[in-house]
Design an enzyme around this catalytic site. Structure first.
Site, short mmCIF file in Angstrom:
data_model
loop_
_atom_site.label_atom_id
_atom_site.label_comp_id
_atom_site.label_asym_id
_atom_site.label_seq_id
_atom_site.Cartn_x
_atom_site.Cartn_y
_atom_site.Cartn_z
N LYS A 111 -16.06 -6.52 -5.30
CA LYS A 111 -15.76 -7.88 -5.79
C LYS A 111 -16.97 -8.48 -6.48
O LYS A 111 -16.82 -9.21 -7.47
CB LYS A 111 -15.28 -8.77 -4.65
CG LYS A 111 -14.02 -8.19 -4.00
CD LYS A 111 -12.98 -9.20 -3.64
CE LYS A 111 -11.65 -8.49 -3.56
NZ LYS A 111 -10.68 -9.04 -2.71
N LYS A 194 -6.09 0.88 -5.98
CA LYS A 194 -5.29 0.21 -4.96
C LYS A 194 -4.43 -0.90 -5.59
O LYS A 194 -4.89 -1.57 -6.51
CB LYS A 194 -6.27 -0.41 -3.96
CG LYS A 194 -5.68 -0.91 -2.68
CD LYS A 194 -6.74 -1.58 -1.83
CE LYS A 194 -7.14 -2.92 -2.42
NZ LYS A 194 -7.91 -3.80 -1.52
N LYS A 197 -2.98 -7.39 -6.00
CA LYS A 197 -2.72 -8.78 -6.41
C LYS A 197 -3.29 -9.16 -7.76
O LYS A 197 -3.42 -10.33 -8.05
CB LYS A 197 -3.31 -9.77 -5.38
CG LYS A 197 -2.67 -9.78 -4.01
CD LYS A 197 -3.42 -10.78 -3.11
CE LYS A 197 -2.82 -10.95 -1.74
NZ LYS A 197 -3.72 -11.62 -0.81
P1 AMP Z 1 -5.43 -9.26 1.55
O1 AMP Z 1 -4.36 -9.50 0.56
O2 AMP Z 1 -6.64 -8.63 0.94
O3 AMP Z 1 -5.73 -10.45 2.42
O4 AMP Z 1 -4.86 -8.15 2.55
C1 AMP Z 1 -3.99 -8.45 3.62
C2 AMP Z 1 -3.61 -7.19 4.35
O5 AMP Z 1 -2.86 -6.32 3.48
C3 AMP Z 1 -4.80 -6.36 4.85
O6 AMP Z 1 -4.49 -5.82 6.12
C4 AMP Z 1 -4.92 -5.28 3.81
O7 AMP Z 1 -5.54 -4.12 4.31
C5 AMP Z 1 -3.46 -5.04 3.44
N1 AMP Z 1 -3.35 -4.50 2.08
C6 AMP Z 1 -3.73 -5.11 0.93
N2 AMP Z 1 -3.50 -4.32 -0.15
C7 AMP Z 1 -2.96 -3.17 0.35
C8 AMP Z 1 -2.49 -1.95 -0.26
N3 AMP Z 1 -2.55 -1.76 -1.58
N4 AMP Z 1 -1.99 -0.98 0.54
C9 AMP Z 1 -1.93 -1.17 1.89
N5 AMP Z 1 -2.35 -2.28 2.52
C10 AMP Z 1 -2.86 -3.29 1.77
#
Ligand code: AMP
Ligand code: TRP
Length: 325
Positions: A111, A194, A197
């Site tokens: 980031k 990955k 968002k």
């Molecule tokens: P975040 O959106 O970064 O707050 O992520 C929230 C949860 O979603 C965390 O447990 C991440 O590890 C999971 N997560 C986010 N992106 C992915 C992805 N592409 N594949 C699997 N898990 C994800």
């Protein structure tokens, strides 16, 4: 008894990666142990975000928690910022994680790389301290997360050892629990990256129109081999779709592979689109119903009350251990 805690940042729109890697797995924990799920809104401030967007994302995320099957009678759902103990424990624990180890965190490196060197916030650097505070306040031993967050749980474990060696058994050792299938869902347009968002072409958003979702899946990047097989290194696109299919059908990857033996990519993608649209169509209906019900704020307020009690207890224990009380 198990204490379970996890959170999601209300940044951007939730993706199919968030659903499969995190959200989908949460409801089963509420029957196994005491479960705390929160909206990591303080963490959302670690990168610039519009206040209105943050507010509406937070409400959305709460509605998606409920739509995914989390029941406020069985678990505690709240906003991180509504429980001030998170910030207070953060102020203590920041002295127990070190700059060297924080600068080696993959998420920070990724980031911060995208930012101008003079505009990297301290919060982004110290992100794991706040995340450790989240986990430790609830004495969580189980932390369900996607693959990308395991490093942050590991550094929390290091912190617990460091702290408890000095002050005695004050903090509870947490463990990351990662789903077997789908811990790392990849972008549909660049399957070596990955899903995260930030790429409307490669991401599937939980709120996307079902027609758009189908179109994104039908045009997902694959390869020229025309053979459905799981081989993330050489066939990342097909492997990602297999992973999505298996996770949503709750079957293993070899089972999914077998189902599509001899299928062409068109048929295979059509079947993946069917299951994704089925699951997300259902989720969207429930999400809409929770938004319309006006219940979301009330759930969050009641959740915060319950969370404060548990969190303040731990905070006092830590304050006492270090000599503040
Ligand atoms: P975040 O959106 O970064 O707050 O992520 C929230 C949860 O979603 C965390 O447990 C991440 O590890 C999971 N997560 C986010 N992106 C992915 C992805 N592409 N594949 C699997 N898990 C994800
Ligand atoms: N860092 C997590 C993410 O980006 C969100 C989060 C914040 C979290 N605090 C947490 C997850 C505590 C689990 C436990 O996905």
């Amino acid at each position: 008894m198990e204490r379970v805690l996890s959170g999601i940042k209300p940044t951007g729109q939730l993706t199919l990666g968030n659903y499969i890697g995190a959200l989908k797995n949460f409801p089963k924990f509420q029957d196994q142990g005491e479960t705390f799920l929160f909206i990591a809104d303080l963490h959302a401030l670690t990168l610039p975000i519009d206040p209105e967007v943050l507010r509406s994302n937070s409400r959305d995320l709460a509605a998606f928690y409920l739509a995914a099957g989390l029941d406020p009678k069985k678990c505690t759902i709240f906003r991180q910022s509504a429980v001030s103990a998170h910030a207070e424990l953060n102020a203590i624990l920041q002295n127990f994680l070190y700059m060297g180890e924080l600068s080696r965190m993959t998420q920070f490196k990724e980031k911060s790389q995208k930012l101008n060197e003079n505009a990297i916030g301290l919060g982004l650097f110290a992100y794991p301290v706040l995340m450790a505070s989240d986990i430790l306040l609830y004495d969580a031993n189980v932390v369900p997360v996607g693959d990308d967050q395991t490093q942050h749980v590991e550094i929390t474990r290091d912190l617990v050892n460091r702290f408890n060696n000095r002050f005695g058994p004050v903090l509870t050792m947490p463990k990351a629990v990662v789903t077997k299938v789908g811990a790392r869902i990849m972008s549909l347009s660049e399957p070596t990256k990955k899903m995260s968002k930030s790429d409307p072409k490669g991401d599937i958003y939980l709120k996307d129109d079902l027609k758009v979702i189908r179109k994104k899946i039908m045009s997902a990047v694959t390869d020229s081999e025309a053979r459905v097989a799981y081989d993330p290194e050489n066939k990342p696109g097909v492997s990602n779709l297999l992973q999505i299919y298996a996770a949503l059908k709750d079957i293993s990857i070899p089972e999914a592979e077998k189902l599509f033996e001899g299928s062409n990519y068109g048929t295979f993608k059509g079947a993946v689109a069917d299951v994704v649209c089925d699951v997300l169509g259902n989720l969207q209906q429930k999400y809409q119903a929770f938004i319309a019900s006006g219940e979301v704020e009330r759930v969050l307020e009641e959740g915060a009350k319950k969370a404060r009690e548990v969190a303040n207890n731990t905070l006092h224990r830590v304050q006492h251990a270090v000599g503040l009380l």
